[in-house]
Write a protein that holds these residues in place. Structure first.
Motif, PDB file in Angstrom:
ATOM      1  N   GLY A   1       0.816  -1.219   0.000  1.00  0.00           N
ATOM      2  CA  GLY A   1       0.000   0.000   0.000  1.00  0.00           C
ATOM      3  C   GLY A   1       0.843   1.260   0.000  1.00  0.00           C
TER       4      GLY A   1
ATOM      5  N   GLY B   1       2.558   3.699   1.534  1.00  0.00           N
ATOM      6  CA  GLY B   1       3.143   3.969   2.846  1.00  0.00           C
ATOM      7  C   GLY B   1       3.549   5.427   3.005  1.00  0.00           C
ATOM      8  N   ARG B   2       3.840   6.052   1.876  1.00  0.00           N
ATOM      9  CA  ARG B   2       4.275   7.456   1.923  1.00  0.00           C
ATOM     10  C   ARG B   2       3.685   8.233   0.751  1.00  0.00           C
ATOM     11  NH1 ARG B   2      10.283   7.662  -0.644  1.00  0.00           N
ATOM     12  NH2 ARG B   2      10.067   5.914  -2.048  1.00  0.00           N
TER      13      ARG B   2
ATOM     14  N   ARG C   1       4.229   0.784   7.631  1.00  0.00           N
ATOM     15  CA  ARG C   1       5.064  -0.214   8.321  1.00  0.00           C
ATOM     16  C   ARG C   1       6.242   0.499   8.995  1.00  0.00           C
ATOM     17  NH1 ARG C   1       6.495  -3.622   3.506  1.00  0.00           N
ATOM     18  NH2 ARG C   1       6.136  -1.627   2.480  1.00  0.00           N
TER      19      ARG C   1
ATOM     20  N   GLY D   1       8.492   2.406   7.654  1.00  0.00           N
ATOM     21  CA  GLY D   1       9.009   3.568   6.912  1.00  0.00           C
ATOM     22  C   GLY D   1       8.634   4.898   7.552  1.00  0.00           C
ATOM     23  N   ASP D   2       9.344   5.933   7.172  1.00  0.00           N
ATOM     24  CA  ASP D   2       9.090   7.256   7.758  1.00  0.00           C
ATOM     25  C   ASP D   2       8.080   8.073   6.960  1.00  0.00           C
ATOM     26  OD1 ASP D   2      10.520   7.934   5.522  1.00  0.00           O
ATOM     27  OD2 ASP D   2      12.248   8.753   6.586  1.00  0.00           O
ATOM     28  N   GLY D   3       7.628   7.523   5.825  1.00  0.00           N
ATOM     29  CA  GLY D   3       6.616   8.215   5.033  1.00  0.00           C
ATOM     30  C   GLY D   3       7.164   9.352   4.182  1.00  0.00           C
ATOM     31  N   LEU D   4       8.474   9.506   4.210  1.00  0.00           N
ATOM     32  CA  LEU D   4       9.054  10.681   3.547  1.00  0.00           C
ATOM     33  C   LEU D   4       9.857  10.295   2.309  1.00  0.00           C
ATOM     34  CD1 LEU D   4      10.225  12.516   6.779  1.00  0.00           C
ATOM     35  CD2 LEU D   4       8.059  12.793   5.529  1.00  0.00           C
TER      36      LEU D   4
ATOM     37  N   ASP E   1       3.748  -4.916  -7.412  1.00  0.00           N
ATOM     38  CA  ASP E   1       3.125  -3.657  -6.983  1.00  0.00           C
ATOM     39  C   ASP E   1       3.648  -2.477  -7.807  1.00  0.00           C
ATOM     40  OD1 ASP E   1       5.443  -4.566  -5.356  1.00  0.00           O
ATOM     41  OD2 ASP E   1       5.402  -2.522  -4.612  1.00  0.00           O
ATOM     42  N   ASN E   2       4.667  -2.725  -8.609  1.00  0.00           N
ATOM     43  CA  ASN E   2       5.203  -1.655  -9.455  1.00  0.00           C
ATOM     44  C   ASN E   2       4.878  -1.892 -10.924  1.00  0.00           C
ATOM     45  OD1 ASN E   2       6.269  -0.322  -7.238  1.00  0.00           O
ATOM     46  ND2 ASN E   2       8.254  -1.328  -7.386  1.00  0.00           N
TER      47      ASN E   2
ATOM     48  N   ASP F   1       6.839   4.031 -10.832  1.00  0.00           N
ATOM     49  CA  ASP F   1       7.757   3.879  -9.692  1.00  0.00           C
ATOM     50  C   ASP F   1       9.213   3.816 -10.112  1.00  0.00           C
ATOM     51  OD1 ASP F   1       5.759   4.233  -7.947  1.00  0.00           O
ATOM     52  OD2 ASP F   1       5.788   2.240  -7.069  1.00  0.00           O
TER      53      ASP F   1
END
Ligand code: AMP
Ligand code: MG
Length: 487
Positions: free
Chosen positions: A92, A94-95, A124, A126-129, A254-255, A264
């Motif tokens: 999904g 994530g960022r 999960r 990850g920092d979303g950035l 997913d890509n 991506d």
């Protein structure tokens, strides 16, 4: 134009509204100090935005999703995916966020999407950035692909957030505003299938048909026709990648899109010296996504799509599998035909040229290129000059010219069309050393090299004086190239 006027660009929250099961409503994170790094003015206008007002503070807030235009209902889309062959049921956005869809000039929908907009429930660990470098990299490579005539997501803008991002070192953060005909992925269908709700799966497939492959709706088995259309779109896409020497680098399911657009741009890169085993991504230790493996991987991914769609093909499982296998079987021939047609054009031969002759010539040429470690893009561009009679620059790329001369003699006897070659073989691609140079400068607030590179690669067939270094192979000193996924 004010933000009110901008929001005259009507956002449609179709995905958010119709597929609540597959998405989570979410807000973009605010940015402490947003600064526009690059704006795609022609694309902005194509979408109905006023470029000047996108440059205003309020426009920047719109580009990073913190000021929502009317109708925008941002969501993080769910998807699953096979990553390097291993299944993850919940990846999904994530960022990333889907802001909504915009109707384009031809009545189709375009997704407006953000990357680097903060952590979502799919983040999960990850920092979303996202960092400035990788987002500018996606911008320049995706726009180069578009200019090469290859289906791709587009880049509308990159805005620096003023927020640092921690990677190996601390990097400046950014948000990429991305435009796509949709973000429906093979992994989206894997995710929908895993919900064990055939009605949802059917509605989702109907949505994909309407959006991307409407003619599938008119046949007896629309879902099989949808699958066939995706097979055809991907066969054509991957053939185009191969013809320009593009290596996606992370062809996880997913890509891979349902639309047939490239998506991506992480560890992707253009091949320098010709070698089918070329891998640039540091995490692709076994070369799963090597240049020469891409058609096979695409076919493998499409088999995963077929598995996800299986209940829609036929109520009887065995028969559904048989239909899927037959449809997937078309990939090989479709890919080969698209590739050979493209290769004929690269060699300046008419479409009707004998297949056998063109294949033999190509195979022999590839052996020469590989043995000589010859730069793929520079060689084909020089071959256009050779078609005009001046073989020296192509010839000088080989240590031993005798074999090249023998090949050239047979090729020139076919009367290659130099103009066709110049329209087919790009002079300028985002060469790895130039991309790195441009991104390193951009991170130091110097966008000049980035803008120059962008100008070169967005008119790739039009050779211009002063741009020689953009058409030249990397110097020896650049060394072996590595790309990174932790973007
Ligand atoms: P990709 O590298 O695009 O194939 O991403 C794989 C998955 O990792 C997706 O679900 C992304 O949303 C997620 N992801 C990648 N980087 C980050 C990040 N910095 N923070 C949160 N999620 C991420
Ligand atoms: Mg991805």
């Amino acid at each position: 134009m004010s933000v009110e006027a901008q929001s005259a660009v009507a956002f449609n929250g179709q995905f958010a509204r119709e597929f609540a099961e597959l998405a989570i409503p979410w807000q973009a994170e605010d940015a402490p100090d947003p600064k526009l790094l690059v704006l795609n003015e022609p694309l902005a206008m194509e979408l109905g935005f006023d470029p000047a007002s996108l440059r205003n503070p309020e426009g920047l807030r719109l580009l990073i999703g913190v000021s929502l235009p009317s109708g925008a209902t941002p969501v993080a889309q769910g998807y699953a995916g096979h990553q390097f062959g291993f299944y993850s049921p919940r990846l999904g956005d994530g960022r990333a966020l889907l802001l909504g869809e915009i109707a384009d000039a031809d009545g189709g929908l375009r997704d407006i999407h953000l990357k680097g907009s903060g952590r979502t429930p799919f983040a999960r660990g990850g920092d979303g950035l996202a960092a400035v470098g990788p987002m500018l990299r996606e911008y320049v490579v995706s726009e180069a692909m578009h200019a090469l005539g290859i289906p791709t997501t587009r880049s509308l803008a990159v805005v620096a957030t003023g927020r640092p991002v921690r990677r190996e070192t601390q990097l400046p953060g950014a948000v990429l505003t991305r435009v796509a005909s949709s973000h429906l992925r093979v992994g989206s269908f894997q995710y929908a299938r895993a919900m064990n709700d055939d009605d949802l799966l059917r509605r989702f497939a109907d949505h994909a048909i309407t959006r991307h492959h409407p003619s599938a709706a008119e046949v007896e088995n629309p879902y099989l026709a949808l699958f066939q259309a995706v097979v055809a779109a991907q066969a054509s896409l991957v053939a185009q990648w191969m013809l320009v020497g593009f290596i996606h680098g992370v062809m996880n399911t997913d890509n891979m899109t349902i639309s047939g657009e490239t998506i991506d741009y992480g560890p992707c890169a253009f091949m320098d010296a010709f070698d089918p085993a070329t891998v640039y991504s540091s995490i692709d230790e076994n070369g799963r996504y090597a240049y020469g493996n891409q058609p096979l991987v695409a076919e493998w991914n499409l088999a995963r799509l077929a598995e996800a769609l299986l209940p829609l093909f036929h109520e009887d499982h065995e028969q559904a599998v048989a239909l899927a296998q037959e449809a997937l079987g078309a990939f090989h021939d479709q890919y080969s035909a698209a590739w050979l047609a493209g290769m004929k054009a690269k060699l300046g031969l008419p479409d009707g040229a004998d297949d056998e002759t063109a294949s033999t010539l190509t195979n022999e040429l590839f052996t020469l290129l590989q043995e000589g470690k010859v730069d793929y893009t520079a060689f084909f561009r020089a071959l256009g000059t050779a078609a005009r009679g001046d073989t020296e620059s192509a010839r000088s790329m080989f240590l031993s010219s005798a074999v090249f001369d023998a090949w050239t003699e047979r090729w020139r006897a076919l009367d290659p069309d130099a103009d066709l070659m110049d329209q087919t073989n790009p002079a300028y691609i985002p060469r790895n050393h130039l991309v790195e140079e441009a991104l390193a400068a951009a991170v130091q607030d110097d966008l000049e090299p980035f803008n120059q590179l962008l100008a070169a690669v967005t008119a790739p067939y039009e050779e211009r004086p002063g741009l020689e270094r953009y058409a030249t192979a990397a110097p020896e000193s650049f060394g072996p190239y590595r790309t990174f996924c932790g973007t």
